[in-house]
Enzyme design. Structure first.
Site, PDB file in Angstrom:
ATOM      1  NE  ARG A  15      16.096  -6.573   5.874  1.00 45.78           N
ATOM      2  CZ  ARG A  15      16.049  -6.158   4.616  1.00 45.78           C
ATOM      3  NH1 ARG A  15      14.928  -5.682   4.127  1.00 45.78           N
ATOM      4  NH2 ARG A  15      17.123  -6.206   3.843  1.00 45.78           N
ATOM      5  CE  LYS A  75      19.389  -7.773   0.365  1.00 46.75           C
ATOM      6  NZ  LYS A  75      18.653  -6.686  -0.390  1.00 46.75           N
ATOM      7  CE1 TYR A  94      11.943  -7.213  -1.568  1.00 51.85           C
ATOM      8  CE2 TYR A  94      12.823  -7.653   0.603  1.00 51.85           C
ATOM      9  CZ  TYR A  94      11.906  -7.031  -0.211  1.00 51.85           C
ATOM     10  OH  TYR A  94      10.937  -6.242   0.342  1.00 51.85           O
ATOM     11  CG  HIS A  96      17.243  -7.087  -5.743  1.00 49.29           C
ATOM     12  ND1 HIS A  96      16.334  -6.126  -6.129  1.00 49.29           N
ATOM     13  CD2 HIS A  96      17.074  -7.233  -4.406  1.00 49.29           C
ATOM     14  CE1 HIS A  96      15.658  -5.707  -5.069  1.00 49.29           C
ATOM     15  NE2 HIS A  96      16.077  -6.377  -4.021  1.00 49.29           N
ATOM     16  CD  GLU A 118      13.470  -8.798  -6.566  1.00 49.52           C
ATOM     17  OE1 GLU A 118      13.201  -9.306  -5.474  1.00 49.52           O
ATOM     18  OE2 GLU A 118      14.276  -9.313  -7.375  1.00 49.52           O
ATOM     19  CG  ASP A 270      17.856  -2.813  -4.609  1.00 48.09           C
ATOM     20  OD1 ASP A 270      17.839  -1.891  -5.438  1.00 48.09           O
ATOM     21  OD2 ASP A 270      16.880  -3.092  -3.892  1.00 48.09           O
TER      22      ASP A 270
HETATM   23  N1  LIG Z   1      19.088  -0.162  -1.189  1.00 48.09           N
HETATM   24  C1  LIG Z   1      18.074  -0.683  -0.514  1.00 48.09           C
HETATM   25  O1  LIG Z   1      18.225  -1.164   0.608  1.00 48.09           O
HETATM   26  C2  LIG Z   1      16.685  -0.677  -1.115  1.00 48.09           C
HETATM   27  C3  LIG Z   1      15.549  -0.935  -0.331  1.00 48.09           C
HETATM   28  C4  LIG Z   1      14.275  -0.859  -0.927  1.00 48.09           C
HETATM   29  C5  LIG Z   1      14.167  -0.545  -2.291  1.00 48.09           C
HETATM   30  N2  LIG Z   1      15.309  -0.345  -3.014  1.00 48.09           N
HETATM   31  C6  LIG Z   1      15.294  -0.022  -4.443  1.00 48.09           C
HETATM   32  O2  LIG Z   1      14.869   1.320  -4.646  1.00 48.09           O
HETATM   33  C7  LIG Z   1      14.454   1.441  -6.013  1.00 48.09           C
HETATM   34  C8  LIG Z   1      13.124   2.202  -6.075  1.00 48.09           C
HETATM   35  O3  LIG Z   1      12.096   1.386  -5.521  1.00 48.09           O
HETATM   36  P1  LIG Z   1      10.598   1.897  -5.428  1.00 48.09           P
HETATM   37  O4  LIG Z   1       9.856   0.896  -4.621  1.00 48.09           O
HETATM   38  O5  LIG Z   1      10.541   3.330  -5.046  1.00 48.09           O
HETATM   39  O6  LIG Z   1      10.123   1.762  -6.941  1.00 48.09           O
HETATM   40  P2  LIG Z   1       8.828   2.437  -7.605  1.00 48.09           P
HETATM   41  O7  LIG Z   1       8.478   1.610  -8.790  1.00 48.09           O
HETATM   42  O8  LIG Z   1       7.787   2.710  -6.570  1.00 48.09           O
HETATM   43  O9  LIG Z   1       9.375   3.860  -8.080  1.00 48.09           O
HETATM   44  C9  LIG Z   1      10.336   4.015  -9.084  1.00 48.09           C
HETATM   45  C10 LIG Z   1      10.083   5.352  -9.762  1.00 48.09           C
HETATM   46  O10 LIG Z   1      11.164   5.577 -10.678  1.00 48.09           O
HETATM   47  C11 LIG Z   1      10.611   6.269 -11.785  1.00 48.09           C
HETATM   48  N3  LIG Z   1      11.566   6.206 -12.881  1.00 48.09           N
HETATM   49  C12 LIG Z   1      11.857   5.151 -13.699  1.00 48.09           C
HETATM   50  N4  LIG Z   1      12.821   5.507 -14.571  1.00 48.09           N
HETATM   51  C13 LIG Z   1      13.130   6.802 -14.300  1.00 48.09           C
HETATM   52  C14 LIG Z   1      14.055   7.738 -14.836  1.00 48.09           C
HETATM   53  N5  LIG Z   1      14.875   7.422 -15.846  1.00 48.09           N
HETATM   54  N6  LIG Z   1      14.111   8.979 -14.288  1.00 48.09           N
HETATM   55  C15 LIG Z   1      13.307   9.325 -13.269  1.00 48.09           C
HETATM   56  N7  LIG Z   1      12.396   8.492 -12.709  1.00 48.09           N
HETATM   57  C16 LIG Z   1      12.327   7.247 -13.225  1.00 48.09           C
HETATM   58  C17 LIG Z   1       9.285   5.556 -12.025  1.00 48.09           C
HETATM   59  O11 LIG Z   1       8.408   6.350 -12.821  1.00 48.09           O
HETATM   60  C18 LIG Z   1       8.782   5.363 -10.592  1.00 48.09           C
HETATM   61  O12 LIG Z   1       7.943   6.425 -10.164  1.00 48.09           O
HETATM   62  C19 LIG Z   1      14.370  -0.009  -6.533  1.00 48.09           C
HETATM   63  O13 LIG Z   1      15.535  -0.308  -7.279  1.00 48.09           O
HETATM   64  C20 LIG Z   1      14.336  -0.835  -5.282  1.00 48.09           C
HETATM   65  O14 LIG Z   1      14.802  -2.171  -5.467  1.00 48.09           O
HETATM   66  C21 LIG Z   1      16.555  -0.414  -2.454  1.00 48.09           C
END
Ligand SMILES: NC(=O)c1ccc[n+]([C@@H]2O[C@H](COP(=O)([O-])OP(=O)(O)OC[C@H]3O[C@@H](n4cnc5c(N)ncnc54)[C@H](O)[C@@H]3O)[C@@H](O)[C@H]2O)c1
Length: 376
Positions: A15, A75, A94, A96, A118, A270
């Site tokens: 990206r 990143k 980002y 993290h 983020e 992440d």
């Molecule tokens: N690996 C990757 O490439 C990548 C890419 C984008 C986002 N992410 C990550 O994905 C994760 C989720 O992001 P998002 O945008 O969906 O966040 P979000 O805030 O929209 O959703 C997170 C959800 O988790 C719930 N939650 C919190 N603690 C919980 C628990 N113990 N049990 C069940 N549910 C729980 C919250 O209520 C919320 O609805 C983040 O860590 C983000 O950084 C990773």
């Protein structure tokens, strides 16, 4: 302001932080844009596409960091990039930081002002600069999980949607936010049997209405998850506690409850990962096995579809980049409290409380640091 865009150097990251449209908007607002040669190549954007909108091309990252006041990236900075940061820089990317004390210390030592996509919030407390990548990652999570369930890749040999006469596979999504909803949406589209878990009842209500019976919503207690785990073919972890290290929703001893060669996809990797047995992987080598369970833990999932992701990301980041370029971080943070939530490190101090808590570094409120700087 001089805005610099270096080429991303994290493994398998294609990206870029600014598109030609972004260059056009910044230049029209009186800013200078400096792009590292070839920075857009991975996203099918040529140097010529940038110069046509008024950007200058610089030969390497050293030149971009030396000339720019604000560095816009995708990143988190890699060690050689941290080494190029100085107190005069604003870094917008980002970060993290909660699961990464070493990077946090590096940014503190640089003295730079570091703003994390983020943790920027909108007026409703949502995460507008995480959301577009979460939409992409959620959709990839199910695609990747379905692929890893194929036998030649070490999976159980299950087709998620089943066929007439053979039942569909079962998918558990833990965390029903942006990632979770998109993951469930694709799983429903593949005709799998889908269960979405969250701890926020209002969110479960929204999901229940949205899926209209095509996915089940469940409260994410340890017992509820444990009771359904033995039936699952694919489990997608997508929890987030804003800015903090991810909580574990599946522990190692619970892997023994699962079917052999079932697949775990940890999108929360992440933020440190939400399965105890997760560790970050790359697109080149995306999976590993623990106790007979395939783990897919790619920390930059949207990096695999850079053309989609670059435009989705920059559509969301550009208004904030423009605001910071126009008003500086201090001015923009005063005018937009949601942007102020994004400022994680300033002048050697951690200004975002969850990162300070997770890394054990002292926390200083942002406006205290800004007032001190203004008075100096
Ligand atoms: N690996 C990757 O490439 C990548 C890419 C984008 C986002 N992410 C990550 O994905 C994760 C989720 O992001 P998002 O945008 O969906 O966040 P979000 O805030 O929209 O959703 C997170 C959800 O988790 C719930 N939650 C919190 N603690 C919980 C628990 N113990 N049990 C069940 N549910 C729980 C919250 O209520 C919320 O609805 C983040 O860590 C983000 O950084 C990773």
């Amino acid at each position: 302001m001089k805005v610099g865009v270096p080429t991303e150097i994290k493994t398998d990251e294609y990206r870029v932080a600014l598109t030609p449209s972004g260059v056009r908007e910044l230049v029209e607002n009186g800013h200078e844009v400096l792009i590292q040669a070839g920075a857009g190549e991975g996203s099918a954007i040529t140097d010529g596409d940038y110069t046509a909108q008024g950007a200058s091309i610089l030969p390497d990252a050293d030149a971009v960091f030396a000339a720019a006041e604000m560095i816009v990236k995708v990143k988190e900075p890699q060690p050689e990039e941290v080494g190029r940061l100085e107190a005069r820089h604003t870094l917008f990317t980002y970060l993290h930081l909660a699961p990464d004390p070493e990077l946090t210390q590096g940014l503190v030592d640089s003295g730079a002002t570091c703003v994390a996509y983020e943790t920027v919030e909108d007026p409703r407390g949502r995460l507008p600069l995480l959301a577009p990548m979460s939409e992409v990652a959620g959709k990839i999570a199910t695609q990747a999980g379905a692929f890893m369930l194929e036998k030649p890749l070490g999976g159980r040999g299950i087709l998620l949607g089943g066929v007439p006469g053979v039942a569909a596979g079962k998918v558990m999504v833990i965390g029903g936010g942006v990632v979770g909803m998109n993951a469930a949406f694709i799983a429903v589209g593949m005709e799998a049997e889908v269960y979405v878990y969250d701890r926020n009842i209002d969110r479960l209500r929204e999901l229940d209405l949205y899926f209209a019976g095509r996915a089940s919503t469940c409260y994410a207690s340890t017992l509820e998850i444990e009771q359904r785990l033995p039936d699952m073919d694919l489990v997608i972890g997508a929890v987030l506690v804003h800015g903090a290290k991810a909580p574990y929703v599946i522990r190692r001893d619970q892997l023994g409850l699962m079917k052999k060669n079932a697949v775990l996809v940890d999108v929360s990797i992440d933020q440190g990962g939400c399965f105890e047995t997760s560790r970050p992987t790359t697109h080149t080598d995306p999976t590993f096995e623990v106790d007979g369970i395939t783990h897919y833990c790619v920390a930059n999932m949207p990096g695999a579809v850079p053309v989609t992701s670059t435009y989705a990301l920059t559509n969301a980041t550009l208004p904030y980049v423009l605001h910071v370029a126009d008003a500086g971080v201090a001015g923009a943070a005063r005018e937009n409290p949601g942007l102020a939530r994004g400022v994680n490190v300033v002048g050697g101090k951690v200004t975002y409380e969850p990162v300070a808590e997770a890394t054990g570094l002292p926390y200083t409120p942002l406006f205290e640091v800004l007032e001190e700087a203004a008075a100096a």
